[in-house]
Design a protein around this motif. Structure first.
Motif, mmCIF file in Angstrom:
data_model
loop_
_atom_site.group_PDB
_atom_site.id
_atom_site.type_symbol
_atom_site.label_atom_id
_atom_site.label_comp_id
_atom_site.label_asym_id
_atom_site.label_seq_id
_atom_site.Cartn_x
_atom_site.Cartn_y
_atom_site.Cartn_z
ATOM 1 N N ALA A 80 0.824 -1.160 -0.011
ATOM 2 C CA ALA A 80 -0.052 0.070 -0.050
ATOM 3 C C ALA A 80 0.898 1.338 -0.042
ATOM 4 O O ALA A 80 1.919 1.413 0.374
ATOM 5 N N GLY A 84 -2.711 4.621 1.263
ATOM 6 C CA GLY A 84 -3.355 3.339 1.942
ATOM 7 C C GLY A 84 -2.983 3.035 3.202
ATOM 8 O O GLY A 84 -4.137 2.824 3.945
ATOM 9 N N MET A 112 -8.427 0.743 1.356
ATOM 10 C CA MET A 112 -9.083 0.661 -0.161
ATOM 11 C C MET A 112 -9.338 2.190 -0.405
ATOM 12 O O MET A 112 -8.904 2.784 -1.555
ATOM 13 N N GLU A 115 -6.086 3.893 -1.111
ATOM 14 C CA GLU A 115 -5.571 3.674 -2.376
ATOM 15 C C GLU A 115 -6.094 4.393 -3.466
ATOM 16 O O GLU A 115 -5.633 4.768 -4.439
ATOM 17 N N VAL A 116 -7.501 4.376 -3.615
ATOM 18 C CA VAL A 116 -8.299 5.128 -4.681
ATOM 19 C C VAL A 116 -7.823 6.508 -4.482
ATOM 20 O O VAL A 116 -7.705 7.119 -5.723
ATOM 21 N N LYS A 120 -4.723 4.844 -7.382
ATOM 22 C CA LYS A 120 -4.326 3.229 -7.826
ATOM 23 C C LYS A 120 -5.466 2.831 -8.097
ATOM 24 O O LYS A 120 -6.645 3.091 -8.031
ATOM 25 N N MET A 122 -8.320 -0.251 -8.958
ATOM 26 C CA MET A 122 -9.081 -0.921 -7.686
ATOM 27 C C MET A 122 -8.571 -2.250 -7.580
ATOM 28 O O MET A 122 -8.516 -2.725 -6.206
ATOM 29 N N ASP A 124 -5.296 -2.703 -6.870
ATOM 30 C CA ASP A 124 -4.077 -2.456 -5.998
ATOM 31 C C ASP A 124 -4.872 -1.939 -4.753
ATOM 32 O O ASP A 124 -4.176 -2.399 -3.577
ATOM 33 N N ALA A 125 -5.949 -1.368 -4.946
ATOM 34 C CA ALA A 125 -6.941 -0.996 -3.597
ATOM 35 C C ALA A 125 -7.183 -2.193 -2.793
ATOM 36 O O ALA A 125 -7.259 -2.371 -1.645
#
Length: 162
Positions: A80, A84, A112, A115-116, A120, A122, A124-125
């Motif tokens: 992350a 994240g 998540m 990350e979004v 990043k 989805m 990776d999230a």
């Protein structure tokens, strides 16, 4: 009367162990409270000393740090970003107020969302959220081990009632 206080201590230890696994009760806090009540009711000659109480307090504080950091460490291990991992910590703090579900879902959703926000994909999230969940499961197991260690330290440090 001494046996009553021993019985109460054992019951509170059991409740504390259950609370360590399911955050319905603050598990290690209950274990610490049981040890302190035992000390107050039976006196220093028949119970634990201040050093033992200090060790138990430090172990209890470590479990609270684990509650917050376990999701962060799991998300970080799964790659992350800073967003994240920050989201996992924030999700853990918010999740503490929502019991068992919040404790596991909060860091996952936080990681998540972080990350979004970082831009990043989805997938990776989702990986960061999965890492946060695994970190929380590992943190719960570590808290259980610490709670058992607290009980063992108490039992080893105190004079038996018979």
């Amino acid at each position: 009367m001494e046996l009553f206080w021993w019985f109460l201590t054992i019951v509170l230890f059991a409740v504390g162990l259950i609370g360590t696994i399911t955050p319905v009760f603050p598990g290690t806090t209950i274990i610490l409270a049981a040890a302190i009540v035992h000390r107050m009711m039976l006196g220093p000659g028949n119970s634990i000393g201040w050093r033992t109480i200090t060790v138990l307090v430090l172990l209890m504080l470590a479990t609270y740090a684990l509650d917050v950091l376990a999701g962060y460490l799991g998300a970080k291990y799964f790659g992350a970003t800073k967003w994240g991992t920050f989201g996992a910590i924030l999700g853990a703090l918010v999740g503490l107020f929502f019991g068992l579900i919040g404790l596991f879902i909060g860091p996952v959703v936080g990681a998540m969302v972080g990350e979004v926000i970082a831009g990043k994909r989805m997938i990776d999230a989702g990986r960061a959220g999965w890492g946060s969940l695994l970190g929380n499961i590992g943190g719960t197991l570590a808290k259980l081990i610490i709670a058992l260690a607290m009980i063992i330290i108490f039992v080893v440090s105190v004079r038996p009632p018979f």
